[in-house]
Design a protein around this motif. Sequence first.
Motif, short mmCIF file in Angstrom:
data_model
loop_
_atom_site.label_atom_id
_atom_site.label_comp_id
_atom_site.label_asym_id
_atom_site.label_seq_id
_atom_site.Cartn_x
_atom_site.Cartn_y
_atom_site.Cartn_z
N ARG A 28 0.74 -1.36 0.13
CA ARG A 28 -0.01 -0.11 0.15
C ARG A 28 0.94 1.21 -0.04
O ARG A 28 0.39 2.14 -0.49
N VAL A 29 1.88 1.29 0.54
CA VAL A 29 3.01 2.58 0.59
C VAL A 29 4.42 1.83 0.04
O VAL A 29 4.64 0.70 0.24
N SER A 30 5.09 2.94 -0.40
CA SER A 30 6.60 2.80 -0.49
C SER A 30 7.16 3.32 0.41
O SER A 30 6.95 4.74 0.83
N PRO A 31 8.00 2.84 1.14
CA PRO A 31 8.75 3.28 2.18
C PRO A 31 9.96 4.32 1.93
O PRO A 31 10.47 4.01 0.88
N THR A 32 10.15 5.11 2.56
CA THR A 32 11.15 5.97 2.69
C THR A 32 12.67 5.25 2.86
O THR A 32 12.30 4.41 3.73
N LEU A 33 13.60 6.10 2.30
CA LEU A 33 14.93 5.22 2.57
C LEU A 33 15.12 5.28 4.21
O LEU A 33 15.56 4.46 4.64
N ALA A 34 14.69 6.28 5.06
CA ALA A 34 14.84 6.46 6.49
C ALA A 34 14.21 5.46 7.27
O ALA A 34 14.70 4.66 7.99
N THR A 35 12.91 4.91 6.70
CA THR A 35 12.28 3.69 7.27
C THR A 35 12.99 2.43 6.85
O THR A 35 13.04 1.62 7.82
N MET A 36 13.49 2.32 5.66
CA MET A 36 14.29 1.19 5.25
C MET A 36 15.46 0.84 6.03
O MET A 36 15.64 -0.02 6.32
N GLU A 37 16.18 2.11 6.47
CA GLU A 37 17.54 2.01 7.22
C GLU A 37 16.94 1.41 8.52
O GLU A 37 17.77 0.94 9.30
N GLN A 38 15.90 2.14 8.83
CA GLN A 38 15.39 1.65 10.60
C GLN A 38 15.24 0.27 10.46
O GLN A 38 15.21 -0.48 11.55
N LEU A 39 14.58 -0.24 9.37
CA LEU A 39 14.08 -1.43 9.37
C LEU A 39 15.21 -2.51 9.30
O LEU A 39 15.46 -3.41 9.88
N ALA A 40 16.23 -2.19 8.43
CA ALA A 40 17.21 -3.00 8.29
C ALA A 40 18.11 -2.94 9.59
O ALA A 40 18.72 -4.29 9.95
#
Length: 65
Positions: free
Chosen positions: A37-49
Amino acid sequence: MKILLSQFLEQHHLSIRQAAIMTGVPRSTIGDIVTGRVSPTLATMEQLAAGLKTTISNLYESEYK
């Protein structure tokens, strides 16, 4: 690029709730990313990783890995 978060969670036997606790990313956000439903921001992907102790490239399907 396709986001492989759902596959990553499945492979590591993690629920969305567990991933949210580990990463600090809200459960609703992770659910939206997993369902597309959404495409994550780079900041969110960094936090997830960081929280999942992996690299961002492991969360994306890309021919440039």
